[in-house]
Design a protein around this motif. Sequence first.
Motif, PDB file in Angstrom:
ATOM      1  N   GLU A   1       0.838  -1.211   0.000  1.00 44.86           N
ATOM      2  CA  GLU A   1       0.000   0.000   0.000  1.00 44.86           C
ATOM      3  C   GLU A   1       0.873   1.261   0.000  1.00 44.86           C
ATOM      4  O   GLU A   1       0.754   2.111   0.889  1.00 44.86           O
ATOM      5  CB  GLU A   1      -0.919   0.015   1.245  1.00 44.86           C
ATOM      6  CG  GLU A   1      -1.846  -1.162   1.358  1.00 44.86           C
ATOM      7  CD  GLU A   1      -3.132  -0.980   0.557  1.00 44.86           C
ATOM      8  OE1 GLU A   1      -3.218  -0.019  -0.235  1.00 44.86           O
ATOM      9  OE2 GLU A   1      -4.034  -1.817   0.705  1.00 44.86           O
TER      10      GLU A   1
ATOM     11  N   THR B   1       0.773   3.956  -1.512  1.00 46.60           N
ATOM     12  CA  THR B   1       0.098   5.248  -1.646  1.00 46.60           C
ATOM     13  C   THR B   1      -1.109   5.354  -0.723  1.00 46.60           C
ATOM     14  O   THR B   1      -1.903   6.283  -0.838  1.00 46.60           O
ATOM     15  CB  THR B   1      -0.362   5.449  -3.113  1.00 46.60           C
ATOM     16  OG1 THR B   1      -1.219   4.344  -3.465  1.00 46.60           O
ATOM     17  CG2 THR B   1       0.816   5.476  -4.072  1.00 46.60           C
TER      18      THR B   1
ATOM     19  N   ASP C   1      -2.489  11.690  -0.671  1.00 48.68           N
ATOM     20  CA  ASP C   1      -3.601  12.219  -1.480  1.00 48.68           C
ATOM     21  C   ASP C   1      -3.400  11.814  -2.941  1.00 48.68           C
ATOM     22  O   ASP C   1      -2.362  11.283  -3.314  1.00 48.68           O
ATOM     23  CB  ASP C   1      -3.679  13.754  -1.315  1.00 48.68           C
ATOM     24  CG  ASP C   1      -2.383  14.439  -1.718  1.00 48.68           C
ATOM     25  OD1 ASP C   1      -1.818  14.075  -2.767  1.00 48.68           O
ATOM     26  OD2 ASP C   1      -1.913  15.317  -0.955  1.00 48.68           O
ATOM     27  N   GLU C   2      -4.408  12.092  -3.742  1.00 46.75           N
ATOM     28  CA  GLU C   2      -4.394  11.603  -5.135  1.00 46.75           C
ATOM     29  C   GLU C   2      -3.198  12.125  -5.923  1.00 46.75           C
ATOM     30  O   GLU C   2      -2.547  11.381  -6.671  1.00 46.75           O
ATOM     31  CB  GLU C   2      -5.689  12.003  -5.845  1.00 46.75           C
ATOM     32  CG  GLU C   2      -6.834  11.059  -5.536  1.00 46.75           C
ATOM     33  CD  GLU C   2      -8.058  11.347  -6.404  1.00 46.75           C
ATOM     34  OE1 GLU C   2      -7.896  11.986  -7.465  1.00 46.75           O
ATOM     35  OE2 GLU C   2      -9.144  10.949  -5.997  1.00 46.75           O
ATOM     36  N   GLU C   3      -2.937  13.416  -5.781  1.00 50.88           N
ATOM     37  CA  GLU C   3      -1.847  14.041  -6.544  1.00 50.88           C
ATOM     38  C   GLU C   3      -0.506  13.399  -6.177  1.00 50.88           C
ATOM     39  O   GLU C   3       0.274  13.010  -7.057  1.00 50.88           O
ATOM     40  CB  GLU C   3      -1.814  15.539  -6.251  1.00 50.88           C
ATOM     41  CG  GLU C   3      -0.880  16.309  -7.174  1.00 50.88           C
ATOM     42  CD  GLU C   3      -0.834  17.796  -6.818  1.00 50.88           C
ATOM     43  OE1 GLU C   3       0.131  18.450  -7.206  1.00 50.88           O
ATOM     44  OE2 GLU C   3      -1.760  18.276  -6.135  1.00 50.88           O
ATOM     45  N   THR C   4      -0.299  13.254  -4.863  1.00 52.19           N
ATOM     46  CA  THR C   4       0.958  12.665  -4.390  1.00 52.19           C
ATOM     47  C   THR C   4       1.025  11.194  -4.776  1.00 52.19           C
ATOM     48  O   THR C   4       2.096  10.673  -5.111  1.00 52.19           O
ATOM     49  CB  THR C   4       1.073  12.813  -2.856  1.00 52.19           C
ATOM     50  OG1 THR C   4       0.760  14.152  -2.499  1.00 52.19           O
ATOM     51  CG2 THR C   4       2.465  12.472  -2.359  1.00 52.19           C
ATOM     52  N   ARG C   5      -0.159  10.553  -4.706  1.00 57.62           N
ATOM     53  CA  ARG C   5      -0.228   9.144  -5.117  1.00 57.62           C
ATOM     54  C   ARG C   5       0.295   8.967  -6.530  1.00 57.62           C
ATOM     55  O   ARG C   5       1.121   8.094  -6.801  1.00 57.62           O
ATOM     56  CB  ARG C   5      -1.681   8.662  -5.032  1.00 57.62           C
ATOM     57  CG  ARG C   5      -1.894   7.257  -5.531  1.00 57.62           C
ATOM     58  CD  ARG C   5      -3.357   6.997  -5.822  1.00 57.62           C
ATOM     59  NE  ARG C   5      -3.812   7.789  -6.990  1.00 57.62           N
ATOM     60  CZ  ARG C   5      -5.086   7.864  -7.401  1.00 57.62           C
ATOM     61  NH1 ARG C   5      -6.038   7.255  -6.725  1.00 57.62           N
ATOM     62  NH2 ARG C   5      -5.416   8.580  -8.472  1.00 57.62           N
ATOM     63  N   ASP C   6      -0.172   9.823  -7.411  1.00 53.06           N
ATOM     64  CA  ASP C   6       0.254   9.707  -8.813  1.00 53.06           C
ATOM     65  C   ASP C   6       1.753   9.973  -8.959  1.00 53.06           C
ATOM     66  O   ASP C   6       2.437   9.312  -9.746  1.00 53.06           O
ATOM     67  CB  ASP C   6      -0.549  10.678  -9.682  1.00 53.06           C
ATOM     68  CG  ASP C   6      -2.023  10.246  -9.756  1.00 53.06           C
ATOM     69  OD1 ASP C   6      -2.296   9.044  -9.481  1.00 53.06           O
ATOM     70  OD2 ASP C   6      -2.875  11.087 -10.070  1.00 53.06           O
TER      71      ASP C   6
ATOM     72  N   THR D   1      -2.228  -3.247  -3.197  1.00 52.38           N
ATOM     73  CA  THR D   1      -2.997  -2.001  -3.153  1.00 52.38           C
ATOM     74  C   THR D   1      -4.501  -2.269  -3.125  1.00 52.38           C
ATOM     75  O   THR D   1      -4.980  -3.284  -3.626  1.00 52.38           O
ATOM     76  CB  THR D   1      -2.641  -1.109  -4.363  1.00 52.38           C
ATOM     77  OG1 THR D   1      -3.387   0.102  -4.301  1.00 52.38           O
ATOM     78  CG2 THR D   1      -2.938  -1.799  -5.690  1.00 52.38           C
TER      79      THR D   1
ATOM     80  N   ASP E   1      -6.224   0.343  -4.210  1.00 53.13           N
ATOM     81  CA  ASP E   1      -6.565   1.383  -5.163  1.00 53.13           C
ATOM     82  C   ASP E   1      -6.510   0.844  -6.600  1.00 53.13           C
ATOM     83  O   ASP E   1      -5.443   0.480  -7.099  1.00 53.13           O
ATOM     84  CB  ASP E   1      -5.559   2.536  -4.978  1.00 53.13           C
ATOM     85  CG  ASP E   1      -5.973   3.791  -5.717  1.00 53.13           C
ATOM     86  OD1 ASP E   1      -6.742   3.661  -6.695  1.00 53.13           O
ATOM     87  OD2 ASP E   1      -5.506   4.872  -5.319  1.00 53.13           O
TER      88      ASP E   1
ATOM     89  N   ALA F   1      -6.819   2.460  -9.326  1.00 53.48           N
ATOM     90  CA  ALA F   1      -6.048   3.352 -10.195  1.00 53.48           C
ATOM     91  C   ALA F   1      -4.574   2.955 -10.198  1.00 53.48           C
ATOM     92  O   ALA F   1      -3.900   3.033 -11.224  1.00 53.48           O
ATOM     93  CB  ALA F   1      -6.210   4.787  -9.728  1.00 53.48           C
ATOM     94  N   VAL F   2      -4.125   2.531  -9.044  1.00 54.41           N
ATOM     95  CA  VAL F   2      -2.731   2.071  -8.926  1.00 54.41           C
ATOM     96  C   VAL F   2      -2.589   0.723  -9.604  1.00 54.41           C
ATOM     97  O   VAL F   2      -1.646   0.482 -10.370  1.00 54.41           O
ATOM     98  CB  VAL F   2      -2.313   1.984  -7.424  1.00 54.41           C
ATOM     99  CG1 VAL F   2      -0.945   1.323  -7.283  1.00 54.41           C
ATOM    100  CG2 VAL F   2      -2.301   3.361  -6.796  1.00 54.41           C
TER     101      VAL F   2
END
Lengths: 501, 223
Positions: free
Chosen positions: B167, B169, B173-178, B199, B201, B203-204
Motif C-alpha cells: 500500500e 500510496t 492524497d491523489e496528486e501525491t499518489r500519482d 494495493t 486502489d 487506479a494504482v
Amino acid sequence: MFFTYLRRELAGRRRQTAIVAIGMALAIALVMIVNSVASGVRDAQASVLQSVYGVGTDLTVSQDPTPPEEGEAGAGPGRFEFGADDGTSTDDSTEISQSRLTAGFGSTTFDASALDTVADLDGVEAASAALSLTNMTFSGELPQFAQRTEGEPPAEGDTTQQAPTGGFDGAGGSAFDVNSFSVLGIDPGGAAVGPLSAVELADGRGLEASDAGQAVAVLDASYATSAELAVGDTIDVGGTEFEVVGTVTSTSADAATASNVYIPLGLAQSIAGLDGQVSDLYVQATSSDRIAAVQADIEEALPDATVSTQADLAASVSGSLSTASTLIANLGLWLSVAVLAAAFLIAILFTIQGVTRRTREFGTLKAIGWSNRRVVGQVAGESLVQGLIGGAAGLALGLAGIWVINLVAPTLGGSATTGTLAGGPVAGPGGDGGATASGPFGDRLADAAGSTTEVVLNAPVTISVVAIAIGLAVLGGLLAGAIGGWRAARLRPAEALRSVA
Amino acid sequence: MYTLENVSKTYTQSKRQITALADVSLSIPSGQLVAIQGPTGGGKSTLLQMLGALDRPTSGRISLGEAELSHLPDRKLGGIRAKEIGFVFQGFNLIPTLTAQENVETALAPLGVPAEERRRRALDALASVGLADRAGHVPGELSGGQQQRVAIARALVKEPDVLLADEPTGNLDEETRDEIMDLLEGLWRDRGLTLVVVTHDSAVAKRAERRLHITHGTVTERR
C-alpha cells in the motif's frame, strides 16, 4: 552507523535518557558516599584501636576476670594504712599521702610464661607482654590529735569544753583526696609490637632495653601536662620514685595513648607484688591470612585465655563512632541497595518500554536486513551509554557529596571497651579526666569504659570508590541493555510489521 | 523469478485456526510489475511477507531464483533481504530520529559498506527520488509524499532485484499518489526491477502489467 544511530536516539529521546541517567546518578552517588563514609568510619575505628593496641598488633591475649569468691575481697587497692609517725605534721594538722600499685580494674593477671608459649607458636612474628596496673594515691589532711593529749584532761564537773582546732578547716576537720592514674608495665626492649608501637616521642626518650629494672618512666604527654610533670621530674608510682625520661603522644590525631605512665615490666611486677605475672600479650602474626590459625593455636595452648583479633577489637569500639558504623552497615547499605535496585529497575523498564514503542522501527530494520546481533547491539549500546552518562553524573555527584562530608568533617567519639568485654588490656583514661578524678570510682569507671577518642571523620576517595561508580554504571547499562536486547531479538519481523499494519 | 508451489499459511488466533494463504501456486518472472488486490484480511500482506522472506509458509515452497526461502535459516533470509529485496511500507516506516540521508544509509549498514561510500550512495539515491535538498531533514520535517520518497530511496539504494510495496500510496492524497506511482514505475522501468505492489486502489493496480486478486487466501489472476 552504530554511533550515529546511538547519538540520534539518545539526543532524540532526551527525557528518557535524562530520567534513566538521573536515577543511575543518584544511586551511584549514594553508593559512593556510603562506601566512602564506611571506609572513613573503618579508618576512624582503626585509629581508636591503634591508640590502644598499637600498630601491627593482630591479636591480643588476656584472661577474663573471675568474680571474687564469697568472703574473698574483690580486686582493689587494698587498705591504706598509716602509722602514728606517718605524714608531715605542722602546728595543728598532719598531711598524709600513700600510693599503691594494683592490678588494673577489669583485668586479670596470668603467668608470664604464656609469652614464651605464644612466641614459640608457628605463624607468630612477634609477641610482647604487658602488665596493666592502676596507681591509687590517698592523700589528706588530719587535725593534730597530739594537741588533745597535751596538759591535763578536763577536770570532773568542768563544763567548759575546749573547741577543736587544726585540720583543713581549722576546726578539727579532715579532708582526703584519692587520685589514680593508669600504669602499664612493658618490656622496655620490645617496642616492635605492643602499645608503644603506635606512639611518637614528644620529649626525652622512650624506654630502652637497658632500662630493665631501672626506676624510669615514660608518660603520656597529655597526662604529663595535666599532672604538671616534665622530663627530669619524678613521679611516685606505688611508693617508688620514678624519673620521667620521656613523654609520648599517639600517632592518631586527638587520641590519647594506652596508659598514663609506662614503666619497665619487671619493676612494675615487683612493686605491685605480681612477680612473674602479666595481664596482656600483644601478638603479631607473620601474615594476615595466618591470624585465624594463630588465634586457634593460642586458644589451644592457653585454654583459659581470651584471644581477640582486630575484628573482635573493632566490635569493642563504642560511642558515636559505633553508632555511625552501625548506621552505615544497616541503613546505608540497605538504602544503597534499594536505590540501586530502583535505578536498575527504572533503566530496565525504560529500555523494555523503548523496545516495545520501537517495535515497528526494529521490525523495519530487520526487514531491510539488519541481523539480530546488530539490533541487540544497538539497544544494548544505547542502554550502556545511558548508564555511563548516569555513572559520570553519579561520580560527580558522589565526589561532591564526599567533598561536603569532608568539609563538614563531623567528629565522632569512640572508645575501645576493654577488659572483660573485649578481653583486651585496660586502657588508660584519656585526657585530663582520668588523671584528676577526685575519687577511686570515677576513675575506675573511666578505666572500665576505656579511653574516649574524638576522631574527625574523613571520607576518603579511593580508586575502589571510583571503580564502584564506573562498575555500577556499566553493570546497570549492560543489565538494561541485555534485557531490552533480548526483547528486541525475540521480535519476528513479520509480526513486528503486522502489529502496526 | 519467484516460484510459489502449494503455499499455505495458517495462524492460530484465540484458539482459532485462520488460513491466510490456501494452497497458492504462482510464478512471478523477473522484471514484472504485479499488483495484488483484494479485501482486508484476504491475505495480501501475508503473501507479500512470504515474497519478502519475512515469514515462512506453514506448507509449500517459495523460491527466489536459486534460493529456497521456505527452508532457509533466519540468518540467510536476513542476508537475502539485505541484498536482493527492497521494501516500501504504507506508513513509510522511517526512523524518526535519523535524517533522510541516515535513514537511507540504514539499508547499506548490514552490507558492510564503508561510511564514505554509504553517504555518497545515500545522497545519490535521494537525488534519484528528487530529495537531494532534503537529505539533512528528519522525517517529522518532511511531507507524507517526501517521506515515502525517502522510503523508496532506502529500498533502492542497495540496488535490489525485487521491490515489494505494501500500500505505498495508502496514506497519500491523489496528486501525491500519482507522483509516487510515476516514480515507482519509472524506477521499475529504468532498473529492470521485479515490482510487486499490494494495493486497494484500482487506479494504482491498473498501472501494473499483471493483476492478482486474493480472497480468503486464494489467488486468482485478473485481466
